[in-house]
Design a protein around this motif. Structure first.
Motif, PDB file in Angstrom:
ATOM      1  N   ALA A   1       0.819  -1.212   0.000  1.00 39.30           N
ATOM      2  CA  ALA A   1       0.000   0.000   0.000  1.00 39.30           C
ATOM      3  C   ALA A   1       0.854   1.264   0.000  1.00 39.30           C
ATOM      4  N   TYR A   2       1.941   1.231   0.769  1.00 34.19           N
ATOM      5  CA  TYR A   2       2.861   2.372   0.773  1.00 34.19           C
ATOM      6  C   TYR A   2       4.206   1.919   1.304  1.00 34.19           C
ATOM      7  N   VAL A   3       5.219   2.732   1.044  1.00 30.12           N
ATOM      8  CA  VAL A   3       6.569   2.470   1.540  1.00 30.12           C
ATOM      9  C   VAL A   3       7.018   3.704   2.317  1.00 30.12           C
ATOM     10  N   ARG A   4       7.385   3.502   3.575  1.00 34.13           N
ATOM     11  CA  ARG A   4       7.919   4.599   4.380  1.00 34.13           C
ATOM     12  C   ARG A   4       9.372   4.278   4.726  1.00 34.13           C
ATOM     13  N   GLY A   5      10.262   5.181   4.414  1.00 33.68           N
ATOM     14  CA  GLY A   5      11.664   4.933   4.700  1.00 33.68           C
ATOM     15  C   GLY A   5      12.534   6.088   4.268  1.00 33.68           C
ATOM     16  N   ILE A   6      13.823   5.826   4.128  1.00 34.10           N
ATOM     17  CA  ILE A   6      14.792   6.866   3.770  1.00 34.10           C
ATOM     18  C   ILE A   6      14.970   6.921   2.253  1.00 34.10           C
ATOM     19  N   LEU A   7      14.828   8.104   1.705  1.00 39.18           N
ATOM     20  CA  LEU A   7      15.067   8.310   0.274  1.00 39.18           C
ATOM     21  C   LEU A   7      16.576   8.217   0.033  1.00 39.18           C
TER      22      LEU A   7
ATOM     23  N   GLU B   1      16.516  11.967   3.576  1.00 39.23           N
ATOM     24  CA  GLU B   1      15.381  12.254   4.445  1.00 39.23           C
ATOM     25  C   GLU B   1      14.311  11.170   4.317  1.00 39.23           C
ATOM     26  N   GLU B   2      13.428  11.114   5.299  1.00 38.71           N
ATOM     27  CA  GLU B   2      12.355  10.108   5.301  1.00 38.71           C
ATOM     28  C   GLU B   2      11.209  10.543   4.402  1.00 38.71           C
ATOM     29  N   VAL B   3      10.645   9.594   3.685  1.00 39.35           N
ATOM     30  CA  VAL B   3       9.493   9.855   2.821  1.00 39.35           C
ATOM     31  C   VAL B   3       8.454   8.748   2.999  1.00 39.35           C
ATOM     32  N   LYS B   4       7.227   9.058   2.619  1.00 43.00           N
ATOM     33  CA  LYS B   4       6.160   8.065   2.583  1.00 43.00           C
ATOM     34  C   LYS B   4       5.567   8.093   1.188  1.00 43.00           C
ATOM     35  N   ILE B   5       5.661   6.988   0.477  1.00 38.73           N
ATOM     36  CA  ILE B   5       5.218   6.907  -0.910  1.00 38.73           C
ATOM     37  C   ILE B   5       4.075   5.903  -1.024  1.00 38.73           C
ATOM     38  N   TYR B   6       2.926   6.372  -1.502  1.00 33.79           N
ATOM     39  CA  TYR B   6       1.784   5.484  -1.759  1.00 33.79           C
ATOM     40  C   TYR B   6       2.031   4.765  -3.085  1.00 33.79           C
ATOM     41  N   THR B   7       1.854   3.463  -3.095  1.00 30.81           N
ATOM     42  CA  THR B   7       2.300   2.689  -4.256  1.00 30.81           C
ATOM     43  C   THR B   7       1.216   1.833  -4.902  1.00 30.81           C
ATOM     44  N   HIS B   8       1.452   1.575  -6.169  1.00 30.71           N
ATOM     45  CA  HIS B   8       0.657   0.627  -6.955  1.00 30.71           C
ATOM     46  C   HIS B   8       1.632  -0.372  -7.567  1.00 30.71           C
ATOM     47  N   MET B   9       1.359  -1.657  -7.408  1.00 29.63           N
ATOM     48  CA  MET B   9       2.232  -2.682  -7.986  1.00 29.63           C
ATOM     49  C   MET B   9       1.607  -3.218  -9.267  1.00 29.63           C
ATOM     50  N   ALA B  10       2.334  -3.091 -10.364  1.00 31.17           N
ATOM     51  CA  ALA B  10       1.898  -3.629 -11.653  1.00 31.17           C
ATOM     52  C   ALA B  10       2.643  -4.932 -11.904  1.00 31.17           C
ATOM     53  N   VAL B  11       1.901  -5.991 -12.150  1.00 30.10           N
ATOM     54  CA  VAL B  11       2.504  -7.312 -12.328  1.00 30.10           C
ATOM     55  C   VAL B  11       2.250  -7.821 -13.738  1.00 30.10           C
ATOM     56  N   LYS B  12       3.337  -8.168 -14.431  1.00 30.16           N
ATOM     57  CA  LYS B  12       3.258  -8.798 -15.740  1.00 30.16           C
ATOM     58  C   LYS B  12       3.983 -10.132 -15.681  1.00 30.16           C
ATOM     59  N   GLU B  13       3.921 -10.881 -16.757  1.00 30.30           N
ATOM     60  CA  GLU B  13       4.578 -12.190 -16.777  1.00 30.30           C
ATOM     61  C   GLU B  13       6.072 -12.087 -16.527  1.00 30.30           C
TER      62      GLU B  13
END
Length: 206
Positions: A3-9, A43-55
């Protein structure tokens, strides 16, 4: 699903970033609007993510707000619009301008995005226009949507819509009218005429 990744850029590239979280570096594709709004590396960031899956591929696409993520998902839900095309649109247009372009049917503005021709832009308008409300267009903050939280605003959508209609009657495009009205800090005490006058002042400087 992530859903999101929070960590150091830890790294910035032309169209992607790396965020270290839990001793794992996540490579995330981001639009230009996100790159420009990100803090410095380290610095720390919070990125909301979408995972696209292909073969043969799994990719993460990231945004600084849930609103941008929701728009990305709306875009890739349109036939023949993939993640790359959606990222191009969100790099070429701010979330605010894209909402306005869809709502007002401004095909030419959307078609300026890389890889998006007139036919594709028409398809986007046709399929997404009804999913954008006047509230989305007129009552969103006019500043950076990616970095700022949504603000509480008075319920003045009716007055704003009347001002937009008045401006279009004067010959301005729906996009120009909506953008001008959005620049006005409308209060409940303001009449349609007040909003119209304030909007015309903004348009005079374009």
């Amino acid at each position: 699903m992530i859903a999101y990744v929070r960590g150091i850029l830890t790294d910035k590239e032309a169209d992607s970033i790396v965020v270290e979280a839990g001793q794992v570096g996540y490579g995330i594709h981001v639009p230009m609007s996100v790159l420009e709004a990100l803090p410095p590396v380290g610095e720390e960031v919070k990125i909301y993510t979408h995972m696209a899956v292909k073969e043969d591929d799994m990719s993460l696409y990231g945004f600084l707000s849930r609103e941008e993520l929701a728009m990305f998902r709306m875009l890739i839900g349109v036939n023949k619009i993939g993640p790359k095309g959606a990222m191009g649109i969100l790099s070429a247009l701010t979330l605010s301008d894209l909402r306005m372009a869809l709502f007002t049917g401004d095909v030419k503005r959307i078609a300026k995005a890389p890889g998006i021709g007139a036919r594709t832009a028409q398809r986007l308008v046709l399929e997404l226009k009804d999913r954008i409300s006047a509230d989305d267009v007129l009552m969103q903050p006019s500043g950076s949507e990616t970095a700022a939280a949504a603000q509480t605003v008075p319920d003045v959508t009716g007055t704003a819509k009347e001002a937009v209609e008045a401006l279009t009657a004067l010959g301005y495009s729906a996009f120009e009218a909506a953008k001008a009205v959005k620049k006005v800090e409308i209060t409940e005490e303001m009449s349609t005429e007040d909003v119209l006058k304030a909007s015309l002042k903004y348009l005079a400087f374009l």
